[in-house]
Design a protein around this motif. Structure first.
Motif, PDB file in Angstrom:
ATOM      1  N   ARG A  16     -48.701 -39.088   1.886  1.00 55.39           N
ATOM      2  CA  ARG A  16     -47.741 -38.819   2.966  1.00 55.39           C
ATOM      3  C   ARG A  16     -47.730 -39.987   3.944  1.00 55.39           C
ATOM      4  NH1 ARG A  16     -49.834 -34.327   5.283  1.00 55.39           N
ATOM      5  NH2 ARG A  16     -49.551 -33.331   3.288  1.00 55.39           N
ATOM      6  N   GLN A  17     -48.917 -40.500   4.285  1.00 51.05           N
ATOM      7  CA  GLN A  17     -48.992 -41.650   5.196  1.00 51.05           C
ATOM      8  C   GLN A  17     -48.328 -42.871   4.573  1.00 51.05           C
ATOM      9  OE1 GLN A  17     -53.354 -41.313   5.790  1.00 51.05           O
ATOM     10  NE2 GLN A  17     -52.844 -41.847   7.902  1.00 51.05           N
TER      11      GLN A  17
ATOM     12  N   GLU B  22     -44.541 -42.391   4.662  1.00 50.81           N
ATOM     13  CA  GLU B  22     -44.036 -42.579   6.027  1.00 50.81           C
ATOM     14  C   GLU B  22     -43.998 -44.060   6.398  1.00 50.81           C
ATOM     15  OE1 GLU B  22     -46.531 -40.155   8.483  1.00 50.81           O
ATOM     16  OE2 GLU B  22     -45.665 -38.289   7.711  1.00 50.81           O
TER      17      GLU B  22
ATOM     18  N   ASP C 203     -41.108 -45.731   4.487  1.00 48.00           N
ATOM     19  CA  ASP C 203     -39.827 -45.362   5.109  1.00 48.00           C
ATOM     20  C   ASP C 203     -39.593 -46.163   6.385  1.00 48.00           C
ATOM     21  OD1 ASP C 203     -39.228 -43.509   3.136  1.00 48.00           O
ATOM     22  OD2 ASP C 203     -39.889 -41.774   4.322  1.00 48.00           O
ATOM     23  N   GLU C 204     -40.645 -46.303   7.169  1.00 50.04           N
ATOM     24  CA  GLU C 204     -40.530 -47.010   8.448  1.00 50.04           C
ATOM     25  C   GLU C 204     -40.286 -48.504   8.257  1.00 50.04           C
ATOM     26  OE1 GLU C 204     -43.568 -48.116  12.004  1.00 50.04           O
ATOM     27  OE2 GLU C 204     -43.536 -46.020  11.379  1.00 50.04           O
TER      28      GLU C 204
END
Length: 80
Positions: free
Chosen positions: A20-21, A24, A27-28
């Protein structure tokens, strides 16, 4: 004593939060970007305080530029 008893509580949870990290982060950093270098991805991972196992994965990427789907496949994430 049985071998079926969980030895550590964090084993099942270690993969999911890491992924998940990673997702994220990807995506960022890929927002508005088509390709990023391994060095840029690594610097962003360090700045985001990703866990050591993920930093090791990013550091192991061959030098070059990656699209988000390429790097997600190589690192075990699902972003793309």
């Amino acid at each position: 004593m049985t071998d079926d008893a969980p030895v550590t509580d964090d084993l099942p949870g270690t993969d999911q939060p890491d992924i998940r990290q990673l997702d994220e982060l990807l995506d960022e950093i890929y927002h508005g970007q088509v390709r990023l270098s391994q060095a840029d991805i690594y610097r962003s991972a360090v700045s985001a305080d990703l866990p050591a196992d993920l930093l090791t994965r990013v550091a192991a990427l061959p030098e070059g530029e990656y699209a988000v789907d390429e790097v997600a496949d190589l690192l075990g994430g699902s972003a793309g």
